[in-house]
Write a protein that holds these residues in place. Structure first.
Motif, short mmCIF file in Angstrom:
data_model
loop_
_atom_site.label_atom_id
_atom_site.label_comp_id
_atom_site.label_asym_id
_atom_site.label_seq_id
_atom_site.Cartn_x
_atom_site.Cartn_y
_atom_site.Cartn_z
N THR A 58 0.83 -1.20 0.00
CA THR A 58 0.00 0.00 0.00
C THR A 58 0.87 1.25 0.00
OG1 THR A 58 -1.80 -1.15 1.14
CG2 THR A 58 -1.75 1.26 1.30
N VAL A 59 1.89 1.26 0.84
CA VAL A 59 2.76 2.44 0.93
C VAL A 59 3.54 2.65 -0.36
CG1 VAL A 59 4.74 3.42 2.14
CG2 VAL A 59 2.94 2.28 3.45
N LEU A 60 4.12 1.58 -0.91
CA LEU A 60 4.92 1.73 -2.12
C LEU A 60 4.05 2.16 -3.31
CD1 LEU A 60 7.28 -1.38 -1.81
CD2 LEU A 60 7.83 1.02 -1.40
N THR A 61 2.86 1.58 -3.43
CA THR A 61 1.96 1.99 -4.51
C THR A 61 1.52 3.44 -4.32
OG1 THR A 61 1.14 -0.29 -4.65
CG2 THR A 61 -0.15 1.40 -5.75
N ALA A 62 1.29 3.84 -3.08
CA ALA A 62 0.91 5.23 -2.80
C ALA A 62 2.04 6.18 -3.18
CB ALA A 62 0.55 5.39 -1.33
N LEU A 63 3.28 5.78 -2.94
CA LEU A 63 4.42 6.64 -3.31
C LEU A 63 4.50 6.81 -4.82
CD1 LEU A 63 7.13 5.33 -0.82
CD2 LEU A 63 5.83 7.46 -0.69
N PRO B 30 1.10 12.67 -12.34
CA PRO B 30 1.01 14.15 -12.34
C PRO B 30 -0.38 14.65 -11.91
CG PRO B 30 0.68 13.35 -14.56
CD PRO B 30 0.87 12.13 -13.70
N TYR B 31 -1.07 13.92 -11.04
CA TYR B 31 -2.45 14.26 -10.74
C TYR B 31 -2.62 15.07 -9.46
CZ TYR B 31 -3.14 10.54 -14.19
OH TYR B 31 -3.09 9.76 -15.32
N ASN B 32 -1.54 15.25 -8.69
CA ASN B 32 -1.61 16.01 -7.44
C ASN B 32 -2.66 15.46 -6.47
OD1 ASN B 32 0.38 17.89 -8.30
ND2 ASN B 32 -1.19 18.97 -9.49
N TRP B 33 -2.67 14.15 -6.33
CA TRP B 33 -3.60 13.54 -5.39
C TRP B 33 -3.15 13.83 -3.95
CZ3 TRP B 33 -3.98 7.86 -7.62
CH2 TRP B 33 -4.68 7.89 -8.83
N PRO B 34 -4.07 13.98 -3.04
CA PRO B 34 -3.70 14.02 -1.62
C PRO B 34 -3.10 12.67 -1.21
CG PRO B 34 -5.93 14.84 -1.95
CD PRO B 34 -5.51 14.25 -3.25
N PHE B 35 -2.18 12.70 -0.25
CA PHE B 35 -1.49 11.46 0.11
C PHE B 35 -2.47 10.44 0.70
CE2 PHE B 35 1.18 8.78 2.86
CZ PHE B 35 2.08 8.34 1.89
N ALA C 242 1.93 6.67 -6.89
CA ALA C 242 0.82 7.55 -7.27
C ALA C 242 1.08 8.99 -6.85
CB ALA C 242 -0.47 7.04 -6.65
N PHE C 243 1.72 9.18 -5.71
CA PHE C 243 1.90 10.54 -5.18
C PHE C 243 3.04 11.28 -5.87
CE2 PHE C 243 3.35 13.60 -1.94
CZ PHE C 243 2.17 14.26 -1.70
N TYR C 244 4.14 10.56 -6.16
CA TYR C 244 5.33 11.24 -6.67
C TYR C 244 5.51 11.10 -8.18
CZ TYR C 244 6.86 11.98 -1.87
OH TYR C 244 6.95 12.38 -0.57
N ILE C 245 4.98 10.06 -8.80
CA ILE C 245 5.20 9.85 -10.24
C ILE C 245 4.01 10.34 -11.05
CG2 ILE C 245 5.57 8.11 -12.01
CD1 ILE C 245 7.11 6.46 -10.02
#
Length: 928
Positions: free
Chosen positions: A170-175, A182-187, A177-180
């Protein structure tokens, strides 16, 4: 709020009702025409019309009912195509693709039809109702299908796969989505996104593992990981979705639907949901076992059904109480309850097969509707995004990147824990671990959670697609749906070759040798069945050249093999042995014996003499002297002096006849003759009615009256054969549906089925009604005599047909019975565990092809004389027609005069009575 809850409850009720009413069916290609007409009918334009002077206010209920029923019907068509022409494609992936097409059409088109309205209602389904309808049935089915012994032995490994690896994934997939992205999702949204993608659904891979015979350890690791990480994923999703609503959606009222979750509250929430859900599951599981123990009447069919109902009801009630009442994890609770029931309650389940079949049906229905709904939503979202410029080619590239990154993340996690998981539990090895990495498909749970999240945000924001929150969750939903589709199609199709490449499938050479051995056993069973059938009068004069042409196991039948089977049949039947008629068989066998031609002829004459002697002997006297059995086991001995009345004995005989007809249907003897099977059953209903009125047994007359109109309709429907052939090019001659059955051949089959049932029923009836000295009382003799009357009338009806037609019809029926019996033996081997379902499916398809070729050949080869060409032959050698010559000649004379002398019918009814009176009730008359 009350109105929304009321609508959600109504939708839930409608969905559940349709799921219980729907059922799987195999369709003939001609039904596709009906489905097309149905599709056109439901696409009629929806208008607002007055009804009873008032305008219709709410078309929601019928539209909501239409969507699941239409989806299930569409699923039947998809299954038919995939099971015959594209077995490699996963069923759920195809349903998702069709849903995508429907979603795009609904979003971009301007439809006002029924299907469009139904789809729009289901698109906006309440998120909680969605989870409550779909998850309990799917999760409980998965839990009940586990090998609990291996599951608990590998629990240490499965817990590592579930909680630490799910959290890390979950954490790695979130990273990513969050850093790669370009959608500016909330963490917090990125973490909820990662938790959804952490849930695996190896439904396609699990079926493949069973098919290729993968190691049990690999199967339990993949299935157990999916089962437990579903629970872990939804716990983490619940925590981070709450944080997302409270911290990031305050501008649309998110704080009103969530609470502030800090680190300590998050840890407490995790243990509350995980451990609390497990405790609730144990409680419900033990309670269900107690309820099953109370419903312990195994012989009661209704109570067995109530047991299954209680199990399914418990699964849904368990999920609801755990999730919505006690605020624990409904997923974990349902899984634990299923495992408890499987481990400790199996012995209390009266009909385990009934439960397994119902859960499989429920799983199929839920997967069909859920994946289609997911595809509809995914297609609608993608179409809207493309139209508004919110989704483009770059986003498809990020979807491909996400697929690669998920494989990398999964490989890293499994590699990190491999030193530990290879030493504990059932252990593991690198090949199995590699396949686990590749077999992590996404499916039902991810689709359901993604739909729930997107719908909940749409409900808060108004569904106008003009807020940042709606854009973010829509992007997340497209990514999740795309990953589910890619893994189902790409990983699901290529998993089989990878298994074989890694050497995790059964040895091809070993399985081929086993299958060859089992085919020898099938051949032996077919020969035994062939010998048994040749002992029945209806198959005395079959054409063996026709039989061995269409029954592959008999094509190269040797003399030694056949005579060994005859000897085996004689030994196993003892005093009840009736020699088979071999005159048409022996000359056509492959001679593998070293004896000369003259010796062979002498041996054949000796074998055939046994049959002739048997036919001439006084059978009743022979059996009377040689039979040895305990009469204390029959009905007559149990009743003692309380003998049954004639009426009760007649009804008893009718019940035996009904069982014989059912046996013929089960053996495939009436396959294709649907109207005939109905007529046979209905004739007994009319016969029972006559018996209750005090009349004698007259089921042949009723059979003719019931079936003749049906036969005429079948002849008329023969004209549609050309049209049906356009839908199915493989069928010609005699249709498998029985629509173009040759009229005379069908009437011959009617008489043969009737005579066979009467002959076998008389044996059973005599066995049950004989006294200790093997004699029958007068009432039993009367029932036997009435049965012989009906038998003689059917025999006389056969004399109106050409002898070659009789032989061809008997040969065709013999071939059909042998092929169906062979398929029965194949299914029996599957139940025994000797054959895998995939191997059996291949063999069954071969025999279905043999049956199809038999139907074609029969329709092309059988000579069917017209009515004007029928003649009453004075000397017909077919033993099927041999009866008391006086009886037959008197019937012939009566029939010739029946038009001039109406009293001939009455004389015909009393004919056998008259014959037996003149013969003073001799045993020869009874045998006749």
């Amino acid at each position: 709020i009350f109105e929304c809850s009321h609508k959600s409850a109504r939708k839930k009720t409608i969905a559940l009702e349709n799921q219980h009413k729907s059922t799987m069916m195999m369709i003939h290609p001609s039904i596709l025409l009906v489905l097309v007409l149905l599709f056109r009918s439901v696409h009629a334009e929806t208008t607002t019309e007055p009804h009873g002077g008032e305008e219709k206010e709410s078309p929601e209920a019928p539209h909501a009912v239409l969507f699941p029923s239409f989806t299930v019907t569409l699923g039947v068509m998809v299954f038919y195509v995939l099971s015959r022409y594209a077995k490699a494609l996963p069923y759920t992936a195809v349903m998702f693709l069709l849903g995508t097409i429907m979603g795009i059409a609904v979003e971009l088109g301007d439809f006002t039809d029924h299907i469009d309205q139904g789809i729009r209602l289901w698109i906006g389904i309440n998120s909680e109702v969605l989870l409550l309808v779909f998850l309990p049935g799917l999760l409980f089915r998965d839990a009940m299908s586990q090998n609990v012994h291996l599951f608990f032995r590998s629990i240490s490994q499965l817990l590592i796969f579930a909680f630490p690896m799910v959290l890390a994934g979950t954490v790695l997939t979130a990273l990513v989505a969050f850093y790669i992205f370009p959608y500016n999702w909330p963490f917090n949204l990125a973490m909820a996104f990662g938790a959804i993608l952490a849930a695996t659904d190896p439904v396609a891979v699990a079926a493949l593992l069973e098919e290729v015979g993968a190691p049990p350890r690999l199967k339990i690791h993949i299935a157990g990981e999916s089962l437990l990480n579903d629970g872990a994923a939804i716990v983490f999703y619940s925590i981070f979705a709450e944080k997302y609503f409270f911290e990031d959606l305050h501008y649309i009222g998110g704080q009103d639907h969530s609470e502030n979750i800090d680190l300590s509250r998050g840890v407490a929430m995790f243990f509350q949901k995980a451990l609390g859900g497990a405790a609730v599951g144990v409680m419900f599981g033990l309670g269900q076992i107690f309820l099953l123990m109370c419903l312990d009447r195994r012989v009661s069919r209704e109570e067995n059904i109530v047991q299954v109902t209680s199990v399914v009801g418990m699964a849904y009630l368990n999920f609801y109480v755990a999730d919505f009442v006690w605020h624990t994890s409904g997923v974990i609770s349902t899984v634990v309850a299923g495992l408890i029931l499987k481990a400790y309650g199996r012995a209390s389940i009266n009909d385990l097969k009934l439960l397994e079949d119902f859960l499989s049906l429920l799983e199929h229905l839920l997967n069909t509707i859920l994946f289609t709904l997911g595809g509809i939503l995914w297609g609608a979202v993608v179409a809207t995004g493309e139209k508004l410029g919110k989704w483009g080619a770059v986003d498809w590239g990020y979807l491909a990147l996400l697929y690669v990154m998920l494989l990398v993340i999964r490989a890293v996690l499994f590699g990190a824990v491999y030193p530990l998981t290879s030493r504990i539990g059932l252990k593991s090895d690198p090949k199995e671990t590699l396949f686990q990495v590749y077999g992590g498909l996404r499916g039902a749970l991810g689709i359901a959670l993604a739909i729930a999240l997107d719908n909940e945000i749409a409900a808060l924001a108004g569904g106008r697609f003009d807020t940042e929150a709606e854009l973010h969750t829509t992007q997340a939903f497209v990514m999740i749906g795309g990953i589910a589709f890619i893994t189902l199609v790409l990983n699901g199709i290529t998993a089989g070759p990878l298994l074989r490449k890694l050497g995790l499938a059964d040895s091809t050479e070993a399985r081929a040798m086993i299958i060859r051995t089992l085919q020898v056993k099938l051949r032996s069973s077919a020969i035994d069945d062939f010998v048994r059938l040749l002992s029945q009068p209806r198959f005395y004069h079959t054409d063996f050249t026709f039989v061995k042409k269409h029954v592959p196991f008999l094509g190269d039948l040797t003399r030694t093999q056949f005579l060994d089977a005859v000897s085996k049949y004689k030994k196993t039947h003892g005093s009840d042995y009736a020699p088979p008629f071999l005159k048409n068989v022996l000359p056509n066998l492959v001679n593998d014996t070293p004896i000369g031609h003259l010796e062979e002829e002498a041996a054949d004459e000796e074998i055939l003499a046994e049959f002739d002697n048997y036919c001439r002997a006084a059978r009743h006297q022979v059996r009377k002297r040689t039979r040895h059995r305990r009469h204390s086991s029959n009905i007559r001995a149990m009743l003692g002096h309380d003998a049954l009345s004639t009426k009760e004995l007649r009804l008893f005989f009718v019940s035996i006849m009904r069982a014989q007809y059912e046996k013929q249907v089960a053996r495939g003897e009436l396959e294709g003759e649907h109207f005939l099977a109905i007529a046979l059953d209905q004739s007994l209903d009319f016969a029972s009615h006559d018996i209750h009125k005090g009349r004698p047994l007259q089921d042949w007359r009723h059979l003719v009256e019931v079936h003749d109109p049906m036969a005429k309709w079948e002849a008329r429907l023969e004209k549609s054969r050309t049209f049906l052939s356009c839908l199915d090019k493989t069928k010609s001659g005699r249709s498998k549906l029985g629509l173009d059955v040759a009229g005379d051949a069908l009437l011959v089959e009617r008489a043969m089925a009737f005579m066979a049932a009467h002959e076998e029923s008389r044996k059973i009836f005599a066995f049950e009604c004989e006294d200790i000295d093997y004699t029958l009382n007068e009432s039993s003799k009367l029932v036997i005599q009435e049965s012989l009357e009906q038998y003689a009338q059917a025999q006389f009806a056969l004399k109106a047909y050409d002898a070659d037609l009789l032989q061809r019809t008997a040969s065709y029926k013999l071939c059909k019975i042998l092929l169906n019996m062979t398929m029965y033996h194949i299914e029996k081997m599957v139940h025994m565990g000797a054959l895998k379902e995939s191997e059996a499916e291949h063999l069954l398809e071969e025999h279905m092809e043999y049956l199809k070729n038999l139907l074609v050949a029969y329709g092309d080869e059988v000579p069917v004389p017209s009515v004007s060409q029928r003649m009453l032959s004075e000397d017909i050698p077919n033993p099927l027609l041999q009866a008391n010559s006086r009886l037959i000649s008197r019937i012939e004379n009566l029939v010739k005069d029946v038009n001039e002398k109406p009293q001939g019918s009455a004389l015909l009814d009393n004919l056998v009575n008259d014959v037996n009176e003149k013969q003073e009730g001799s045993e020869e008359a009874i045998d006749c």
